[in-house]
Design a protein around this motif. Structure first.
Motif, PDB file in Angstrom:
ATOM      1  N   ASP A 124       0.845  -1.191   0.000  1.00  0.00           N
ATOM      2  CA  ASP A 124       0.000   0.000   0.000  1.00  0.00           C
ATOM      3  C   ASP A 124       0.879   1.240   0.000  1.00  0.00           C
ATOM      4  OD1 ASP A 124      -2.127  -1.658   0.116  1.00  0.00           O
ATOM      5  OD2 ASP A 124      -2.462  -1.449   2.268  1.00  0.00           O
ATOM      6  N   LEU A 125       0.808   1.977  -1.079  1.00  0.00           N
ATOM      7  CA  LEU A 125       1.560   3.224  -1.169  1.00  0.00           C
ATOM      8  C   LEU A 125       0.630   4.357  -0.769  1.00  0.00           C
ATOM      9  CD1 LEU A 125       4.070   4.811  -2.277  1.00  0.00           C
ATOM     10  CD2 LEU A 125       2.882   4.878  -4.437  1.00  0.00           C
ATOM     11  N   LEU A 126       0.972   5.020   0.331  1.00  0.00           N
ATOM     12  CA  LEU A 126       0.147   6.144   0.783  1.00  0.00           C
ATOM     13  C   LEU A 126       0.836   7.424   0.341  1.00  0.00           C
ATOM     14  CD1 LEU A 126      -0.584   4.844   4.372  1.00  0.00           C
ATOM     15  CD2 LEU A 126      -2.045   4.689   2.361  1.00  0.00           C
ATOM     16  N   ILE A 127       0.114   8.224  -0.385  1.00  0.00           N
ATOM     17  CA  ILE A 127       0.752   9.395  -0.978  1.00  0.00           C
ATOM     18  C   ILE A 127      -0.253  10.546  -1.016  1.00  0.00           C
ATOM     19  CG2 ILE A 127       0.135   8.831  -3.382  1.00  0.00           C
ATOM     20  CD1 ILE A 127       3.021   9.546  -4.100  1.00  0.00           C
ATOM     21  N   GLY A 128       0.253  11.764  -0.972  1.00  0.00           N
ATOM     22  CA  GLY A 128      -0.633  12.930  -1.062  1.00  0.00           C
ATOM     23  C   GLY A 128      -0.227  13.795  -2.236  1.00  0.00           C
ATOM     24  N   VAL A 129      -1.207  14.382  -2.905  1.00  0.00           N
ATOM     25  CA  VAL A 129      -0.879  15.311  -3.990  1.00  0.00           C
ATOM     26  C   VAL A 129      -1.531  16.650  -3.684  1.00  0.00           C
ATOM     27  CG1 VAL A 129      -0.599  13.554  -5.776  1.00  0.00           C
ATOM     28  CG2 VAL A 129      -2.836  14.549  -5.396  1.00  0.00           C
ATOM     29  N   ALA A 130      -1.011  17.709  -4.296  1.00  0.00           N
ATOM     30  CA  ALA A 130      -1.506  19.064  -4.014  1.00  0.00           C
ATOM     31  C   ALA A 130      -2.961  19.199  -4.426  1.00  0.00           C
ATOM     32  CB  ALA A 130      -0.644  20.069  -4.761  1.00  0.00           C
ATOM     33  N   TYR A 131      -3.664  20.159  -3.790  1.00  0.00           N
ATOM     34  CA  TYR A 131      -5.094  20.337  -4.037  1.00  0.00           C
ATOM     35  C   TYR A 131      -5.420  20.735  -5.471  1.00  0.00           C
ATOM     36  CZ  TYR A 131      -7.293  19.441   0.392  1.00  0.00           C
ATOM     37  OH  TYR A 131      -7.828  18.800   1.473  1.00  0.00           O
ATOM     38  N   ARG A 132      -4.433  21.356  -6.133  1.00  0.00           N
ATOM     39  CA  ARG A 132      -4.731  21.822  -7.491  1.00  0.00           C
ATOM     40  C   ARG A 132      -4.623  20.706  -8.533  1.00  0.00           C
ATOM     41  NH1 ARG A 132       0.544  22.314  -9.532  1.00  0.00           N
ATOM     42  NH2 ARG A 132       2.038  22.834  -7.908  1.00  0.00           N
ATOM     43  N   GLU A 133      -4.137  19.520  -8.130  1.00  0.00           N
ATOM     44  CA  GLU A 133      -3.922  18.463  -9.133  1.00  0.00           C
ATOM     45  C   GLU A 133      -5.238  17.825  -9.562  1.00  0.00           C
ATOM     46  OE1 GLU A 133      -1.172  18.274 -10.427  1.00  0.00           O
ATOM     47  OE2 GLU A 133       0.143  19.185  -8.924  1.00  0.00           O
ATOM     48  N   ASP A 134      -5.210  17.316 -10.792  1.00  0.00           N
ATOM     49  CA  ASP A 134      -6.361  16.609 -11.339  1.00  0.00           C
ATOM     50  C   ASP A 134      -6.256  15.133 -10.929  1.00  0.00           C
ATOM     51  OD1 ASP A 134      -8.164  15.300 -12.857  1.00  0.00           O
ATOM     52  OD2 ASP A 134      -7.358  15.894 -14.807  1.00  0.00           O
ATOM     53  N   ILE A 135      -7.209  14.689 -10.107  1.00  0.00           N
ATOM     54  CA  ILE A 135      -7.137  13.330  -9.559  1.00  0.00           C
ATOM     55  C   ILE A 135      -7.149  12.271 -10.672  1.00  0.00           C
ATOM     56  CG2 ILE A 135      -8.525  11.637  -8.287  1.00  0.00           C
ATOM     57  CD1 ILE A 135      -6.933  13.282  -6.452  1.00  0.00           C
TER      58      ILE A 135
ATOM     59  N   GLU B 249      -4.951  17.653   5.429  1.00  0.00           N
ATOM     60  CA  GLU B 249      -4.652  19.027   5.840  1.00  0.00           C
ATOM     61  C   GLU B 249      -3.986  19.808   4.722  1.00  0.00           C
ATOM     62  OE1 GLU B 249      -2.547  19.845   9.379  1.00  0.00           O
ATOM     63  OE2 GLU B 249      -3.701  18.381  10.525  1.00  0.00           O
ATOM     64  N   SER B 250      -3.025  19.149   4.077  1.00  0.00           N
ATOM     65  CA  SER B 250      -2.277  19.864   3.049  1.00  0.00           C
ATOM     66  C   SER B 250      -2.334  19.163   1.704  1.00  0.00           C
ATOM     67  CB  SER B 250      -0.810  19.983   3.438  1.00  0.00           C
ATOM     68  OG  SER B 250      -0.632  19.811   4.792  1.00  0.00           O
ATOM     69  N   ALA B 251      -2.985  18.036   1.640  1.00  0.00           N
ATOM     70  CA  ALA B 251      -2.926  17.267   0.390  1.00  0.00           C
ATOM     71  C   ALA B 251      -4.187  16.447   0.205  1.00  0.00           C
ATOM     72  CB  ALA B 251      -1.726  16.332   0.442  1.00  0.00           C
ATOM     73  N   LEU B 252      -4.396  16.048  -1.037  1.00  0.00           N
ATOM     74  CA  LEU B 252      -5.440  15.058  -1.325  1.00  0.00           C
ATOM     75  C   LEU B 252      -4.794  13.691  -1.071  1.00  0.00           C
ATOM     76  CD1 LEU B 252      -6.643  16.539  -4.717  1.00  0.00           C
ATOM     77  CD2 LEU B 252      -7.739  16.776  -2.491  1.00  0.00           C
ATOM     78  N   ASN B 253      -5.352  12.938  -0.167  1.00  0.00           N
ATOM     79  CA  ASN B 253      -4.703  11.686   0.200  1.00  0.00           C
ATOM     80  C   ASN B 253      -5.152  10.547  -0.702  1.00  0.00           C
ATOM     81  OD1 ASN B 253      -3.287  12.837   2.259  1.00  0.00           O
ATOM     82  ND2 ASN B 253      -4.942  12.525   3.747  1.00  0.00           N
ATOM     83  N   ILE B 254      -4.166   9.760  -1.088  1.00  0.00           N
ATOM     84  CA  ILE B 254      -4.422   8.663  -2.022  1.00  0.00           C
ATOM     85  C   ILE B 254      -3.763   7.399  -1.490  1.00  0.00           C
ATOM     86  CG2 ILE B 254      -3.745   7.780  -4.296  1.00  0.00           C
ATOM     87  CD1 ILE B 254      -3.896  10.736  -5.210  1.00  0.00           C
ATOM     88  N   GLN B 255      -4.470   6.305  -1.656  1.00  0.00           N
ATOM     89  CA  GLN B 255      -3.836   5.011  -1.388  1.00  0.00           C
ATOM     90  C   GLN B 255      -3.756   4.267  -2.707  1.00  0.00           C
ATOM     91  OE1 GLN B 255      -5.647   2.470   1.606  1.00  0.00           O
ATOM     92  NE2 GLN B 255      -4.787   0.673   0.607  1.00  0.00           N
ATOM     93  N   PHE B 256      -2.537   3.847  -3.054  1.00  0.00           N
ATOM     94  CA  PHE B 256      -2.362   3.098  -4.295  1.00  0.00           C
ATOM     95  C   PHE B 256      -1.799   1.734  -3.911  1.00  0.00           C
ATOM     96  CE2 PHE B 256       0.049   2.274  -8.325  1.00  0.00           C
ATOM     97  CZ  PHE B 256      -1.073   2.130  -9.113  1.00  0.00           C
ATOM     98  N   SER B 257      -2.580   0.677  -4.125  1.00  0.00           N
ATOM     99  CA  SER B 257      -2.169  -0.653  -3.670  1.00  0.00           C
ATOM    100  C   SER B 257      -1.849  -1.540  -4.857  1.00  0.00           C
ATOM    101  CB  SER B 257      -3.294  -1.299  -2.870  1.00  0.00           C
ATOM    102  OG  SER B 257      -3.650  -0.468  -1.813  1.00  0.00           O
ATOM    103  N   VAL B 258      -0.666  -2.118  -4.812  1.00  0.00           N
ATOM    104  CA  VAL B 258      -0.280  -3.035  -5.894  1.00  0.00           C
ATOM    105  C   VAL B 258       0.141  -4.373  -5.299  1.00  0.00           C
ATOM    106  CG1 VAL B 258       0.465  -1.263  -7.499  1.00  0.00           C
ATOM    107  CG2 VAL B 258       2.085  -2.178  -5.886  1.00  0.00           C
TER     108      VAL B 258
END
Lengths: 293, 265
Positions: free
Chosen positions: A172-183, A215-224
């Motif tokens: 499970d890769l837990l990662i955050g991207v900035a709010y302005r990014e296109d999901i 708080e500062s990012a859109l949180n994403i879980q990417f599981s491979v």
């Protein structure tokens, strides 16, 4: 007459001792051979762990029988010994409470078979390869090559994770991207990275979960998913590839942001604009102006 | 090194070759390049992979003056080194799960043959005495899991296929062996195929004089209940020469199990 009787008794004693020694020696030999034979037979039909147990059991059982016979030869009465042992066992029982508890836990562990020799398990903060499963404890070799002994009782009581029971594992890769990014774009980039990595299993397919607004990012879980053996390699290569792909695509992984609010009553924060002039010119004038006229 | 325009017409690349002392040969089979040099008491071997798809059609066999500097050279030391070598195609060691690019549906009662190609390994071998120096992957396929759950199943390689059903449509590439897969739909419903497992460890590789590689045909029968997908491995293709034995001797049970979940999708 008395002399001859004494010498006869001594002779008897010598014979008995000789017999006892002989019996003990034969016992050791027979026990070792039988244990080896039992191990060979058991190895074909049972797991490595169970055949090791069977070998030990056979060894100690046969040795015990021969030892008892040897003691009989020496004139000890077994019933007296057992009686004494019965009395002693109460005392010993109190004294060896921990050992007994470990012993019973060991029996449960053997029956339950949560792991086998060679498996990698995690108990608390310790992760290592199982070297042996004994009646009192389980021995592990950690990855930094330390020998760890874990009492069976604590294994029974606490949570234990077997990392090598199933052939494939999920990372499970837990990662955050900035709010302005296109999901949607982030999702495509991640899926392309997984598709290009040969260690990442095609099926079960990689899983993309948008876990929420942080708080500062859109949180994403990417599981491979990966083969058990190449889990570590996948973890490294995938994270590196994700970083590189994000850099190439200009997707920001933000640092924590902090906004300072001074309340509605306060004046706005003073902001100083620094002109692109050489730094040495600036400070000389400031103090002059601030002096009271 | 000679810089000539590559000649990409297919030709057999698996014939044994004699090589003189100190001579260096360069072979290219699709994406993999192999450099071999025979010395007085050793053989040197180096290889590299070209991942660009335009290199997939290369078949090069040439004498070169040196092994490229950037490659790692492996030494194989002998008391009396063999004088002859051979590159041999071998199928991969795990079944290959191929996904069709578009969903393919076979109506009831129809029978169709798809031509599905899978990449081979190049086994670098010396002869007299026979020694395998190295097995080189031509393509590194992605791992995948083929089974009903994450606990039960087997590790396979994954690739995609166009599921071509005309032999003439097949692009001819030197590093891929073609398996004709015949599927008969004996049930009353339309059979949808998205994934297919080709049990390549059970198949042999055959070479044709035109430089193409083939395996035995595989036929599958889909009946009413999904669990019984009967699979058969056919006979050797006509006019072809057997190049490599199957990695795993075919055991009927294994093969059938590998195919069962194909229809369960």
């Amino acid at each position: 007459m008395l002399d001859s009787l004494t010498s006869l008794a001594e002779l008897d004693g010598v014979i008995a001792v000789t017999r006892a020694i002989l019996m003990a020696t034969v016992g050791l030999l027979v026990a070792a051979l039988a244990a080896r034979g039992a191990h060979k037979v058991a190895f074909k039909h049972f797991s490595a762990h169970h055949s090791t147990m069977i070998r030990r059991l056979v060894y100690w059982l046969i040795l015990g029988l021969f030892a008892a016979s040897a003691l009989r030869q020496l004139g000890f009465s077994l019933s007296v010994l057992l009686g004494a042992a019965g009395v002693l066992s109460v005392a010993i029982g109190f004294a060896s409470q921990t050992s007994a508890s470990n012993l019973i836990s060991g029996l449960f562990l053997v029956g339950e078979r949560p792991f086998e020799l060679g498996d990698i398990i995690r108990v608390g903060t310790t992760t290592g390869e199982v070297l042996s499963i004994d009646l009192l404890s389980v021995k592990l070799r950690t990855f930094d090559n330390l020998f760890v002994r874990i009492p069976n009782e604590s294994l029974i009581k606490t949570e234990m994770t077997n990392l090598t029971r199933f052939p494939i594992r999920r990372f499970d890769l837990l990662i955050g991207v900035a709010y302005r990014e296109d999901i949607g774009r982030v999702r495509d980039v991640l899926l392309t990275v997984a598709d290009k990595n040969p260690l990442c299993l095609d099926d079960p397919a990689p899983l993309f979960i948008f876990t929420g607004f942080g708080e500062s990012a859109l949180n994403i879980q990417f599981s491979v998913w990966a083969k058990r053996g190449s889990f570590l390699e996948l973890r490294n290569s995938l994270q590196q590839a994700v970083k590189e792909a994000f850099d190439a695509e200009g997707i920001e992984i933000p640092f924590p942001h902090r906004t300072l609010y001074a309340g509605s009553e306060t004046e706005p924060f003073p902001v100083r604009v620094v002109a692109e002039t050489p730094a040495r010119d600036a400070p000389t004038e400031g103090p002059e102006e601030s002096r009271p006229g | 090194m000679t810089e000539t325009e590559p000649d990409n017409t297919l030709k057999p690349w698996w014939e044994p070759v004699d090589i003189e002392v100190e001579q260096i040969r360069h072979y290219a089979v699709g994406p993999v390049s192999v450099y071999l040099q025979r010395r007085q008491s050793e053989w040197l071997l180096a290889w590299e992979n070209f991942p660009d798809s335009e290199d997939y059609y290369r078949v090069i066999s040439e004498a070169v003056s040196e092994i490229p500097q950037h490659l790692t050279v492996n030494r194989y030391v002998f008391q009396r080194p063999p004088t002859r070598f051979r590159l041999k195609p071998r199928l991969l060691d795990r079944p290959i799960v191929v996904k069709t690019n578009q969903p393919v549906r076979i109506p009831s009662g129809e029978s169709i043959t798809f031509f599905i190609s899978s990449p081979v390994c190049v086994s670098v071998e010396l002869q007299d005495p026979d020694t395998v120096l190295q097995e080189l992957d031509t393509l590194r396929l992605s791992d995948t899991w083929f089974g009903p759950s994450t606990r039960v199943g087997e590790l396979c390689y994954a690739t995609k296929t166009h599921a071509r059903n005309e032999k003439s449509d097949m692009p001819l590439r030197p590093h891929r062996a073609v398996t004709p897969v015949n599927i008969r739909n004996q049930s009353d419903a339309i059979l949808a195929i998205e994934k297919l497992s080709i049990p390549v460890p059970f198949l042999r590789v055959y070479g044709h004089a035109d430089g193409t590689l083939w395996t035995e045909p595989v036929s599958l029968e889909h009946t009413e209940d999904n669990q019984l997908a009967k699979m058969e491995i056919g006979r050797q293709p006509a006019g072809a020469v057997a190049l490599a034995e199957a990695r795993t001797p075919p055991a009927r049970n294994n093969v059938v199990r590998a195919f069962i979940s194909m229809f369960a999708e």
